[in-house]
Write an enzyme that holds these catalytic residues in place. Structure first.
Site, PDB file in Angstrom:
ATOM      1  N   ASP A 172       0.849  -1.203   0.000  1.00  0.00           N
ATOM      2  CA  ASP A 172       0.000   0.000   0.000  1.00  0.00           C
ATOM      3  C   ASP A 172       0.888   1.258   0.000  1.00  0.00           C
ATOM      4  O   ASP A 172       0.864   2.037   0.936  1.00  0.00           O
ATOM      5  CB  ASP A 172      -0.948  -0.016   1.216  1.00  0.00           C
ATOM      6  CG  ASP A 172      -0.215  -0.110   2.566  1.00  0.00           C
ATOM      7  OD1 ASP A 172       0.939  -0.617   2.606  1.00  0.00           O
ATOM      8  OD2 ASP A 172      -0.788   0.326   3.581  1.00  0.00           O
ATOM      9  N   HIS A 184       9.481  -0.266   9.305  1.00  0.00           N
ATOM     10  CA  HIS A 184       8.455  -1.310   9.283  1.00  0.00           C
ATOM     11  C   HIS A 184       8.639  -2.270   8.091  1.00  0.00           C
ATOM     12  O   HIS A 184       9.150  -3.374   8.239  1.00  0.00           O
ATOM     13  CB  HIS A 184       7.062  -0.684   9.240  1.00  0.00           C
ATOM     14  CG  HIS A 184       6.686   0.066  10.484  1.00  0.00           C
ATOM     15  ND1 HIS A 184       6.686  -0.505  11.723  1.00  0.00           N
ATOM     16  CD2 HIS A 184       6.287   1.345  10.663  1.00  0.00           C
ATOM     17  CE1 HIS A 184       6.293   0.382  12.624  1.00  0.00           C
ATOM     18  NE2 HIS A 184       6.052   1.519  12.004  1.00  0.00           N
TER      19      HIS A 184
HETATM   20  C1  BDR Z   1       2.464  -0.652   8.695  1.00  0.00           C
HETATM   21  O1  BDR Z   1       1.374   0.242   8.461  1.00  0.00           O
HETATM   22  C2  BDR Z   1       1.665   1.083   7.379  1.00  0.00           C
HETATM   23  O2  BDR Z   1       1.442   2.423   7.735  1.00  0.00           O
HETATM   24  C3  BDR Z   1       3.094   0.885   7.026  1.00  0.00           C
HETATM   25  O3  BDR Z   1       3.303   0.983   5.629  1.00  0.00           O
HETATM   26  C4  BDR Z   1       3.404  -0.496   7.521  1.00  0.00           C
HETATM   27  O4  BDR Z   1       3.106  -1.471   6.550  1.00  0.00           O
HETATM   28  C5  BDR Z   1       3.089  -0.363  10.048  1.00  0.00           C
HETATM   29  O5  BDR Z   1       2.182  -0.560  11.072  1.00  0.00           O
HETATM   30 CA    CA Z   2       2.772  -0.871   4.206  1.00  0.00          CA
END
Ligand code: BDR
Ligand code: CA
Length: 314
Positions: free
Chosen positions: A10, A241
């Protein structure tokens, strides 16, 4: 032989970094990007995926557009305060020249797994809706996949989208519960580790010296994302992340893992929480569930250095 991966994404600032990290890693062959809502609506996620492949000079890689809503309800909406209203730190890139494939993300996943049994690892770094839809479309994908290595969840750590839930899982907890319950090998790279991977201001500054299109793009999109972290957490820089899932593929020795059955909270305040079952006396709701490989420890500095090393050579 590089390992074939499909990144379900995403994009998203940290998704962008993860995609580029994978593209710069010779051990991995990215055979497709599938898109999902989360940081942005799916339509924008698809346009961003196409844009990122153009920046990377990899328009040979197909993009398949995914679900617009969660399995059981509408998408609750993007997070412009984290990723910008364009999902790219509010830099507003021109429209992509390319177009997505004319099959859905779930169909793409099924077709690729059928065509390359045992060879493909799915790497979801967004809500798990497309993966659940692929499972529904063709349950035999559990036999054809190599592994699933996902960014999402929080076994022992607090959530980030709510006190209970991590953003990817909270955006579609019903889908996540299906994915954690399917009979395949799942590794969960969640907040238990990603909140221990800290990219500091000096690490970010180093990307300015790389002098290539991918690092230059990262430098452009990071300030908005970094502001969000610095106003939300008592640290300078960002937490890493989605790139942590890519790092797991490259070097699992960076991580310490536990094997637990996982159920996902779907109700009330606990919606989106990934609950591990510990100990000898497992309650019925966790019985007969596969054990998930849950990352609980990480060598953060080594992971940050690995990503920088790959981008430096891009
Ligand atoms: C996840 O949530 C999204 O905002 C980031 O891309 C990552 O995949 C972190 O909690
Ligand atoms: Ca993500």
């Amino acid at each position: 032989m590089p390992r074939k991966i499909i990144i379900d994404t995403d994009p998203g600032v940290d998704d962008t970094m993860a995609i580029f990290f994978a593209l710069c890693s010779p051990e991995l062959e990215v055979i497709g990007l599938t898109t999902i809502f989360g940081n942005v609506h799916t339509e924008l996620a698809t346009r961003n995926a196409l844009r990122l492949l153009e920046i990377a000079g990899r328009t040979d890689i197909p993009v398949a557009h995914g679900a617009d809503n969660a399995l059981t309800g509408p998408f609750e909406g993007p997070v412009p305060f984290v990723h910008g209203s364009d999902g790219q730190g509010d830099i507003f890139l021109p429209d992509p020249a390319g177009a997505p494939a004319d099959i859905s993300a779930a169909q793409f996943i099924v077709e690729q797994l059928r065509a390359h049994p045992g060879e493909i690892t799915l790497v979801p770094v967004g809500p798990l809706t497309n993966i659940a839809l692929a499972l529904r479309l063709e349950p035999r994908i559990t036999e054809w996949v190599d592994q699933v290595v996902l960014m999402g969840g929080n076994a022992l750590a607090p959530g980030n989208a709510s006190p209970a839930g991590e953003a990817n899982i909270r955006n579609d907890p019903e889908a996540a519960d299906l994915v954690f319950g399917a009979d395949w090998s799942v590794t969960m790279v969640g907040l238990d580790v990603t909140h221990k991977v800290h990219m500091k201001p000096e690490d970010i500054a180093e990307y300015e010296t790389h002098g290539n299109a991918m690092s230059d793009h990262i430098i452009r999109i990071l300030p908005h994302y970094r502001n969000y972290f610095e106003s939300s957490y008592p640290a300078q820089g960002i937490f890493v992340h989605d790139s942590s899932a890519i790092a797991y593929l490259l070097d699992p020795s960076l991580f310490e893992t536990k094997r637990w059955a996982i159920r996902v909270g779907t109700q009330g305040l606990g919606r989106g929480k990934t609950w591990p079952a510990f100990g000898k006396h497992i309650l019925p709701a966790w019985q007969n569930r596969p054990l998930v490989n849950v990352c609980v420890g990480v060598d953060g500095p080594r992971l940050v250095a690995l990503e920088a090393e790959r981008l430096r050579k891009a």
